[in-house]
Write an enzyme that holds these catalytic residues in place. Sequence first.
Site, PDB file in Angstrom:
ATOM      1  N   LEU A 125      75.806  24.966   9.197  1.00 29.95           N
ATOM      2  CA  LEU A 125      75.838  23.568   8.758  1.00 29.95           C
ATOM      3  C   LEU A 125      74.554  23.156   8.072  1.00 29.95           C
ATOM      4  O   LEU A 125      73.459  23.458   8.527  1.00 29.95           O
ATOM      5  CB  LEU A 125      76.094  22.658   9.962  1.00 29.95           C
ATOM      6  CG  LEU A 125      76.125  21.157   9.686  1.00 29.95           C
ATOM      7  CD1 LEU A 125      77.266  20.485  10.432  1.00 29.95           C
ATOM      8  CD2 LEU A 125      74.800  20.501  10.102  1.00 29.95           C
ATOM      9  N   LEU A 126      74.708  22.442   6.978  1.00 28.88           N
ATOM     10  CA  LEU A 126      73.610  21.771   6.271  1.00 28.88           C
ATOM     11  C   LEU A 126      73.808  20.276   6.427  1.00 28.88           C
ATOM     12  O   LEU A 126      74.925  19.780   6.288  1.00 28.88           O
ATOM     13  CB  LEU A 126      73.631  22.164   4.800  1.00 28.88           C
ATOM     14  CG  LEU A 126      72.768  21.399   3.777  1.00 28.88           C
ATOM     15  CD1 LEU A 126      72.501  22.286   2.572  1.00 28.88           C
ATOM     16  CD2 LEU A 126      73.426  20.097   3.308  1.00 28.88           C
ATOM     17  N   ASN A 127      72.680  19.540   6.720  1.00 27.25           N
ATOM     18  CA  ASN A 127      72.782  18.087   6.587  1.00 27.25           C
ATOM     19  C   ASN A 127      71.565  17.543   5.846  1.00 27.25           C
ATOM     20  O   ASN A 127      71.395  17.844   4.671  1.00 27.25           O
ATOM     21  CB  ASN A 127      73.101  17.387   7.913  1.00 27.25           C
ATOM     22  CG  ASN A 127      72.093  17.571   9.017  1.00 27.25           C
ATOM     23  OD1 ASN A 127      71.740  18.682   9.377  1.00 27.25           O
ATOM     24  ND2 ASN A 127      71.626  16.478   9.595  1.00 27.25           N
ATOM     25  N   ASP A 128      70.693  16.744   6.440  1.00 23.29           N
ATOM     26  CA  ASP A 128      69.684  15.984   5.693  1.00 23.29           C
ATOM     27  C   ASP A 128      68.776  16.851   4.825  1.00 23.29           C
ATOM     28  O   ASP A 128      68.257  17.876   5.290  1.00 23.29           O
ATOM     29  CB  ASP A 128      68.771  15.227   6.659  1.00 23.29           C
ATOM     30  CG  ASP A 128      69.501  14.256   7.548  1.00 23.29           C
ATOM     31  OD1 ASP A 128      70.732  14.206   7.491  1.00 23.29           O
ATOM     32  OD2 ASP A 128      68.825  13.554   8.315  1.00 23.29           O
ATOM     33  N   TYR A 188      63.683  18.288  13.506  1.00 18.04           N
ATOM     34  CA  TYR A 188      64.498  17.289  12.827  1.00 18.04           C
ATOM     35  C   TYR A 188      63.836  16.814  11.529  1.00 18.04           C
ATOM     36  O   TYR A 188      62.755  17.233  11.172  1.00 18.04           O
ATOM     37  CB  TYR A 188      64.771  16.112  13.762  1.00 18.04           C
ATOM     38  CG  TYR A 188      65.946  16.327  14.700  1.00 18.04           C
ATOM     39  CD1 TYR A 188      66.466  17.598  14.956  1.00 18.04           C
ATOM     40  CD2 TYR A 188      66.546  15.253  15.345  1.00 18.04           C
ATOM     41  CE1 TYR A 188      67.533  17.783  15.817  1.00 18.04           C
ATOM     42  CE2 TYR A 188      67.623  15.430  16.215  1.00 18.04           C
ATOM     43  CZ  TYR A 188      68.109  16.688  16.444  1.00 18.04           C
ATOM     44  OH  TYR A 188      69.179  16.864  17.301  1.00 18.04           O
ATOM     45  N   SER A 189      64.484  15.867  10.855  1.00 17.21           N
ATOM     46  CA  SER A 189      64.139  15.499   9.478  1.00 17.21           C
ATOM     47  C   SER A 189      62.733  14.943   9.318  1.00 17.21           C
ATOM     48  O   SER A 189      62.145  14.434  10.263  1.00 17.21           O
ATOM     49  CB  SER A 189      65.145  14.480   8.948  1.00 17.21           C
ATOM     50  OG  SER A 189      66.412  15.058   8.829  1.00 17.21           O
ATOM     51  N   ARG A 221      62.796   8.628  14.644  1.00 18.06           N
ATOM     52  CA  ARG A 221      62.840   9.894  13.903  1.00 18.06           C
ATOM     53  C   ARG A 221      62.676   9.701  12.399  1.00 18.06           C
ATOM     54  O   ARG A 221      62.631   8.592  11.905  1.00 18.06           O
ATOM     55  CB  ARG A 221      64.138  10.636  14.193  1.00 18.06           C
ATOM     56  CG  ARG A 221      65.415   9.836  13.973  1.00 18.06           C
ATOM     57  CD  ARG A 221      66.626  10.690  14.346  1.00 18.06           C
ATOM     58  NE  ARG A 221      67.872   9.941  14.276  1.00 18.06           N
ATOM     59  CZ  ARG A 221      68.441   9.323  15.312  1.00 18.06           C
ATOM     60  NH1 ARG A 221      67.843   9.352  16.499  1.00 18.06           N
ATOM     61  NH2 ARG A 221      69.590   8.689  15.171  1.00 18.06           N
ATOM     62  N   ASP A 222      62.610  10.846  11.697  1.00 20.81           N
ATOM     63  CA  ASP A 222      62.619  10.940  10.236  1.00 20.81           C
ATOM     64  C   ASP A 222      61.341  10.387   9.602  1.00 20.81           C
ATOM     65  O   ASP A 222      61.387   9.451   8.790  1.00 20.81           O
ATOM     66  CB  ASP A 222      63.833  10.232   9.640  1.00 20.81           C
ATOM     67  CG  ASP A 222      65.144  10.610  10.305  1.00 20.81           C
ATOM     68  OD1 ASP A 222      65.218  11.728  10.849  1.00 20.81           O
ATOM     69  OD2 ASP A 222      66.091   9.795  10.277  1.00 20.81           O
ATOM     70  N   GLU A 252      68.216   5.136  10.012  1.00 16.25           N
ATOM     71  CA  GLU A 252      67.762   6.504   9.813  1.00 16.25           C
ATOM     72  C   GLU A 252      67.159   6.675   8.422  1.00 16.25           C
ATOM     73  O   GLU A 252      67.399   5.887   7.503  1.00 16.25           O
ATOM     74  CB  GLU A 252      68.933   7.482   9.986  1.00 16.25           C
ATOM     75  CG  GLU A 252      69.437   7.588  11.417  1.00 16.25           C
ATOM     76  CD  GLU A 252      70.324   8.797  11.619  1.00 16.25           C
ATOM     77  OE1 GLU A 252      70.056   9.570  12.548  1.00 16.25           O
ATOM     78  OE2 GLU A 252      71.282   8.975  10.836  1.00 16.25           O
TER      79      GLU A 252
END
Length: 494
Positions: free
Chosen positions: A43-46, A107-108, A167-168, A226
């Site tokens: 899986l790919l996301n951000d 995480y991002s 986050r992020d 986010e």
Amino acid sequence: MREWTKEEKYRYLKDPQELIELYDRIIKSEYRQTYHIQPITGLLNDPNGFVWYDNNWHLFYQWCPWGAVHGLKYWYHVVSKDLITWKNLGVCLMPDEIYGYDNKGAYSGSAMPIGDKLYLYYTGNNRDEDYVRHSYTCIAKLGNDGWPEKYPLPLFGPNPEYTENQRDPKIIVMPDEKTYYIILGAQTKDNCGRIIIYKSENLLHGWTFAGELKVPGFENLGGMWECPSIEHIGGKDVLMFCPQYIKLKGRGEGTNHNGYIIGTMDWDSLTFIPDGDFHVLDFGFDSYAAACANNIEDNDKAILIAWMGLPGASYPTDDDEWSGCLTLPRELTIRGRRLIQKPLPELKKLRDEKINISENEYGCVDLPYAAEIELEIKPGDCELDIFTNKAGEGGLFIKYIEEKKEITIDRSSLEKRFNISDGESRTRILENGLSNLRIYIDKSSIEIFVNDGDAVFTSRVFPTEQERYMKIISNNAFTNIWTIKAAVKEEFLI
């Protein structure tokens, strides 16, 4: 759909050979993209750490290697000279099972050059022995060999005045200032979305909590914000973020959105003063976690790329053990009170063969698997049906009604339907009417740019072998079609 155990989702990758059989299965998927960034497995996301550094565009993305599941996340690294053709460099940031600040995922975040080195700012997703989440803002230095050296301690830990959802980190360097900022998406204890800000006079240490960003009039927009960013474009500031747990008019039952507010940022008072409303960034079905590149040194524009997907959504490729891709990079400028998103001029380099348009007995045209379609449109109603069958039935409909100045995208007539509750139709008012469409289709996506960037519709689509035709129901459109060359080499590189 496969049910994943916690142990399966959060398994650590010890050896690339653990993925070779999975990779061999995935590359046989009929929906593997031709010119979009996609995961080598899983899986790919951000998109993360998007930056210009050392004469290259560097881009990372969230990656869970094991399948179409949001489990243990890594940063996977790709580079480009032109933002069009990309080279895979392999996995970069890896969760640390032993020391723990990111033991359940890297995480991002974002990236920034400091001197001749590239530094990665990211959220360390930590779970303690009781599986309680703690979010740490961490930093790593990218070595000349492409491997990151993590700092042993985070820059700062979770703020106790907010929930675990922090986050992020977006690193912001102000021109001619001695203070640097990190902004984070956050959530109050009464479940309202917020942005919190930290500052320092040194990008590598000394970070302290500066306060919460005030955005007058938008205190109740969603339950979590986010992927926040503040960009300076054409003399204006743009606050970009993804409000969650809120429904917006015209977007079905979906509760995850990506949008922006244009205004003025006052760093002294930590107040973003809006000039207008919150606007959706993309009018399509599948766009989230947009990231703008750092360090481009051009105050008139920004370069944006986004995840072509949504949190919690399922897609037909889940059954093929992979999910996700990134959008094409877009050039952002401001026109009036709106962001304008244009496909990059360099995309024309991917044009391969110009198609001789020839209609069959039903008025349909063969549609390549990967193509660019451009329509110049005179005033009047217009309809373009893409991914129809040979007889012109079904497909994705693009309809413009001149009397209403309204363009609608509807994918409800495709054979493979998914995420239906989020809505299958999207509409945008075009104050100046419709004059131009540039459409990029790949094996499992479509990106529709309207009127040289006035609006964009980004969507995943999964046409069957029978849905490989296009029909133009209009006498006022001049059409060109080009096939598109591959832009990312498909190879096993971890």
